[in-house]
Design a protein around this motif. Structure first.
Motif, PDB file in Angstrom:
ATOM      1  N   GLU A   1      29.380  71.047  27.819  1.00 59.42           N
ATOM      2  CA  GLU A   1      30.228  70.101  27.104  1.00 59.42           C
ATOM      3  C   GLU A   1      29.576  69.708  25.780  1.00 59.42           C
ATOM      4  O   GLU A   1      28.362  69.490  25.727  1.00 59.42           O
ATOM      5  CB  GLU A   1      30.425  68.824  27.911  1.00 59.42           C
ATOM      6  CG  GLU A   1      31.121  68.969  29.230  1.00 59.42           C
ATOM      7  CD  GLU A   1      31.145  67.633  29.950  1.00 59.42           C
ATOM      8  OE1 GLU A   1      32.251  67.120  30.183  1.00 59.42           O
ATOM      9  OE2 GLU A   1      30.064  67.096  30.267  1.00 59.42           O
ATOM     10  N   VAL A   2      30.395  69.589  24.726  1.00 55.42           N
ATOM     11  CA  VAL A   2      29.915  68.998  23.481  1.00 55.42           C
ATOM     12  C   VAL A   2      30.015  67.489  23.646  1.00 55.42           C
ATOM     13  O   VAL A   2      31.104  66.934  23.738  1.00 55.42           O
ATOM     14  CB  VAL A   2      30.733  69.466  22.274  1.00 55.42           C
ATOM     15  CG1 VAL A   2      30.268  68.753  21.000  1.00 55.42           C
ATOM     16  CG2 VAL A   2      30.613  70.972  22.097  1.00 55.42           C
ATOM     17  N   VAL A   3      28.861  66.833  23.703  1.00 58.92           N
ATOM     18  CA  VAL A   3      28.826  65.385  23.874  1.00 58.92           C
ATOM     19  C   VAL A   3      29.055  64.689  22.536  1.00 58.92           C
ATOM     20  O   VAL A   3      29.790  63.708  22.444  1.00 58.92           O
ATOM     21  CB  VAL A   3      27.487  64.943  24.488  1.00 58.92           C
ATOM     22  CG1 VAL A   3      27.443  63.422  24.654  1.00 58.92           C
ATOM     23  CG2 VAL A   3      27.253  65.634  25.822  1.00 58.92           C
ATOM     24  N   PHE A   4      28.432  65.217  21.497  1.00 58.16           N
ATOM     25  CA  PHE A   4      28.507  64.640  20.150  1.00 58.16           C
ATOM     26  C   PHE A   4      28.352  65.775  19.159  1.00 58.16           C
ATOM     27  O   PHE A   4      27.629  66.751  19.410  1.00 58.16           O
ATOM     28  CB  PHE A   4      27.390  63.615  19.946  1.00 58.16           C
ATOM     29  CG  PHE A   4      27.292  63.066  18.542  1.00 58.16           C
ATOM     30  CD1 PHE A   4      27.946  61.895  18.183  1.00 58.16           C
ATOM     31  CD2 PHE A   4      26.533  63.718  17.571  1.00 58.16           C
ATOM     32  CE1 PHE A   4      27.856  61.385  16.889  1.00 58.16           C
ATOM     33  CE2 PHE A   4      26.439  63.218  16.275  1.00 58.16           C
ATOM     34  CZ  PHE A   4      27.100  62.051  15.940  1.00 58.16           C
ATOM     35  N   LYS A   5      29.027  65.633  18.021  1.00 61.21           N
ATOM     36  CA  LYS A   5      28.833  66.620  16.959  1.00 61.21           C
ATOM     37  C   LYS A   5      29.114  65.977  15.605  1.00 61.21           C
ATOM     38  O   LYS A   5      29.825  64.969  15.472  1.00 61.21           O
ATOM     39  CB  LYS A   5      29.701  67.855  17.195  1.00 61.21           C
ATOM     40  CG  LYS A   5      31.192  67.654  16.986  1.00 61.21           C
ATOM     41  CD  LYS A   5      31.601  67.996  15.569  1.00 61.21           C
ATOM     42  CE  LYS A   5      33.007  67.601  15.249  1.00 61.21           C
ATOM     43  NZ  LYS A   5      33.315  67.717  13.806  1.00 61.21           N
ATOM     44  N   ALA A   6      28.532  66.559  14.577  1.00 60.47           N
ATOM     45  CA  ALA A   6      28.765  66.146  13.193  1.00 60.47           C
ATOM     46  C   ALA A   6      28.408  67.324  12.310  1.00 60.47           C
ATOM     47  O   ALA A   6      27.768  68.285  12.758  1.00 60.47           O
ATOM     48  CB  ALA A   6      27.932  64.918  12.822  1.00 60.47           C
ATOM     49  N   GLU A   7      28.831  67.264  11.067  1.00 56.80           N
ATOM     50  CA  GLU A   7      28.474  68.300  10.100  1.00 56.80           C
ATOM     51  C   GLU A   7      27.918  67.675   8.836  1.00 56.80           C
ATOM     52  O   GLU A   7      28.241  66.523   8.512  1.00 56.80           O
ATOM     53  CB  GLU A   7      29.693  69.160   9.721  1.00 56.80           C
ATOM     54  CG  GLU A   7      30.197  70.078  10.810  1.00 56.80           C
ATOM     55  CD  GLU A   7      31.116  69.368  11.776  1.00 56.80           C
ATOM     56  OE1 GLU A   7      30.942  69.555  13.007  1.00 56.80           O
ATOM     57  OE2 GLU A   7      32.001  68.623  11.314  1.00 56.80           O
ATOM     58  N   LEU A   8      27.107  68.445   8.143  1.00 58.87           N
ATOM     59  CA  LEU A   8      26.705  68.096   6.782  1.00 58.87           C
ATOM     60  C   LEU A   8      27.659  68.875   5.881  1.00 58.87           C
ATOM     61  O   LEU A   8      27.439  70.030   5.557  1.00 58.87           O
ATOM     62  CB  LEU A   8      25.241  68.474   6.540  1.00 58.87           C
ATOM     63  CG  LEU A   8      24.247  67.842   7.521  1.00 58.87           C
ATOM     64  CD1 LEU A   8      22.826  68.287   7.221  1.00 58.87           C
ATOM     65  CD2 LEU A   8      24.344  66.328   7.511  1.00 58.87           C
TER      66      LEU A   8
END
Length: 296
Positions: A215-222
């Motif tokens: 599972e992806v719990v948290f994600k972000a991008e630059l």
């Protein structure tokens, strides 16, 4: 006095506008002037500076995106990226009308306009008069930065996104997009958005915690990166893990990763999202300006 009349408008052709003012698509020869203009505010203009870093030119892209420049006697006074989105660069609201005319005449359809609030809202007013209706206007989005280490302990589970996890990260990115703008990024086809996400992973600009269950719990991008500034985009917490006090630790980890690329980490957030603003402030972000976004 600077005219607000574009060269192709009837009043200009009739001689009503003074000599000197020109609104046109920039070329490669305009690259140094555009870079100098954008460098007046490296945080607010990180999108344009990152584009120039990546491609090295102000000329139109192969995909048809262009940068419109407003000149007076050969001096570049302001500019606006016109691709999938409109992004003003040091654009005085006084020139929103001529830029809106140029953008409308280009025949492109724009998904949004975003950037410094005064310029974006002025563009919205002018575009609305030309028949470009917006379905949402977010007129207050604090632009925030942190220039040092985070003030809370980073979550050690956050890592650079891996291509091996692409099929997990892509749906998380799509879910974030749909929550944010109200429709799926796959609406016009899956390929373009998929390439964008894959590109961020390959560049080392995708950050995610994929747990042992996949599972992806948290994600972000630059989403934009220069040697001076990074801009965080696409922050998303899996709904199953919301309300557990995890966001600050993950955001601190994003800042820690971003600081390996540039000394200043930035983001902008919807003014009504008080919970997110509180989290960012807890991590150490402070407001340095105000953005706006218009969704068309």
């Amino acid at each position: 006095m600077l005219s607000r009349v574009a060269p192709w408008l009837a009043s200009h052709k009739e001689g009503a506008a003074p000599e000197g003012l020109v609104v046109r698509s920039l070329s490669g020869a305009d690259t140094p002037a555009l870079r100098r203009l954008a460098e007046q505010d490296p945080v607010a203009n990180v999108f344009m500076l990152a584009h120039l870093k990546a491609v090295g030119s102000a000329a139109p892209t192969t995909g048809g995106a262009t940068v419109f420049g407003v000149f007076d006697d050969g001096v570049l006074l302001g500019a606006c990226w016109a691709g999938a989105n409109l992004v003003p660069v040091e654009l005085d609201p006084e020139f929103a009308g001529v830029v809106a005319e140029a953008a409308s005449a280009s025949g492109r359809r724009f998904a949004s306009a975003f950037g410094p609030a005064d310029a974006v809202l002025a563009l919205h007013t002018e575009l609305a008069a030309l028949g470009h209706a917006a379905h949402e206007v977010r007129d207050e989005q604090p632009l925030m930065t942190i220039c040092g280490p985070p003030e809370v302990t980073p979550n050690s589970h956050l890592e650079l996104g891996r291509l091996a996890d692409f099929e997990r990260i892509l749906p998380a990115c799509a879910a974030m997009f749909e929550e944010e703008v109200g429709y799926s990024p796959f609406l016009g086809g899956k390929e373009f958005y998929s390439r964008r996400v894959e590109g961020l992973i390959r560049q080392g600009h995708s950050l995610a915690h994929v747990n042992d269950s996949g599972e992806v719990v948290f994600k972000a991008e630059l989403g934009a990166v220069t040697a001076e500034v990074t801009q965080i985009q696409g922050v998303w917490m899996n709904p199953e893990y919301r309300g557990q006090g995890l966001s600050a630790g993950y955001m601190a980890a994003v800042v820690e990763k971003a600081r390996a690329l540039a000394p200043v980490t930035s983001l902008y957030v919807n003014g009504f999202n008080l919970r997110a603003r509180s989290t960012y402030e807890r991590v150490g972000f402070s407001q340095v300006g105000t953005f706006a976004t218009v969704l068309f």
